[in-house]
Design an enzyme around this catalytic site. Structure first.
Site: not given
Length: 241
Positions: A33, A108, A148, A180, A191
Site C-alpha cells: 500500500k 479506520r 522477509r 524481525r 494483525r
C-alpha cells in the site's frame, strides 16, 4: 491551528485535467500500500494525509489539539475519534489538498467514515471519497511477511521470492540476516484479524454507495499501479463521483 505535514510529490501531475479527489487506499499488511500511495502522489501531485503524521505534528508543535492528544497518550489512553477528526479537519484546510489526497490510516471505523463524508459534503467543490482495496491472497501475504530477512545494513531479502545466495547470509557483506519479531506468523495472524475486523464495515460503507473497487495486488508493482489508476478513473466517471 494548521499543521505542516506536506508530502511532496516526486513529479508533476500526469493529467492536470483529471481531479483524483480524496482516495482511500485499503490493503492488508504486506500488500504494498505504501508503494502504491507514493505512485499516486507522484502521478497526480497530491499529498498523503496520514493520521499518524498529523498526530505527531500537533504534539511536537504544541497546538491545542496536540496538547490534548499528548495528555491522553501520556496516560496510555487511545486518542478519541473526536480528537482525531478535529485534526483531520484541520489538515484538510491546507491548500495542497484541493485537487485530492491519499488517506492513510483514516477512516479506520464506520463512525470515522460517516464523519468524513459529512465533513467533505459541507464544501460542494470537494469530491466524495472513493475507496480502492489492494487484495493479495492470504498465503502470498504470509510469505511476503514471514519470509522477509534483513541485513544489519538494511538490505532486504525474502526466502521465498528473493533469497540470498547462501541461506541466512547477506550477498553483499556476508553479515547474518535476521527476521524481525513483527514478521512472525503469530504477529501477522493477529494483525490480519484486526485489519479485517476494522476494515469490513468501512468497505461495506463505500461499496453500498458505489464508491469502492478491488485491485489485484499479486502482480508486478507497475501493473498494480496501472490497475489502481484505472479503478480511480472509473470511480470518478460514475454518477455523482
Amino acid at each position: 491551528m494548521t499543521t505542516s505535514i506536506v508530502s511532496e510529490p516526486e513529479t508533476a501531475p500526469a493529467d492536470k485535467n483529471f481531479l483524483p479527489g480524496p482516495v482511500l487506499l485499503l490493503g492488508a499488511p504486506g500488500v504494498g500500500k505504501g508503494t502504491q500511495a507514493k505512485a499516486l502522489m507522484a502521478a497526480y501531485g497530491i499529498p498523503q494525509v496520514s493520521t499518524g503524521d498529523i498526530l505527531r505534528a500537533n504534539i511536537s508543535k504544541g497546538t491545542e489539539l496536540g496538547k490534548a492528544a499528548k495528555a491522553l497518550v501520556d496516560q496510555g489512553t487511545l486518542v478519541s475519534d473526536d480528537l482525531v477528526n478535529q485534526m483531520v479537519a484541520d489538515r484538510l484546510k491546507q491548500p495542497d489538498t484541493l485537487r485530492g489526497f491519499i488517506l492513510d490510516g483514516f477512516p479506520r471505523t464506520l463512525n470515522q467514515a460517516n464523519w468524513l463524508d459529512a465533513q467533505l459534503s459541507t464544501d460542494t467543490s470537494t469530491l466524495p471519497v472513493v475507496a480502492i482495496s489492494i487484495v493479495v491472497e492470504y498465503e502470498q501475504l504470509l510469505h511476503r511477511i514471514t519470509g522477509r530477512r534483513i541485513s544489519p545494513a538494511g538490505r532486504i531479502y525474502n526466502i521465498y521470492s528473493n533469497p540470498p545466495k547462501v541461506a541466512g547470509i547477506c550477498d553483499v557483506d556476508g553479515s547474518a540476516l535476521i527476521q524481525r519479531p513483527d514478521d512472525s506468523e503469530a504477529v501477522f495472524t493477529e494483525r490480519m484479524k484486526t485489519f479485517e475486523a476494522q476494515t469490513a464495515p468501512v468497505v461495506e460503507h463505500y461499496r453500498k454507495q458505489g464508491r469502492f473497487e478491488i485491485v489485484d495486488g499479486d502482480r508486478p508493482v507497475e501493473e498494480v499501479t496501472a490497475g489502481i489508476n484505472a479503478a480511480l478513473h472509473r470511480l470518478r466517471q460514475a454518477p455523482n463521483q
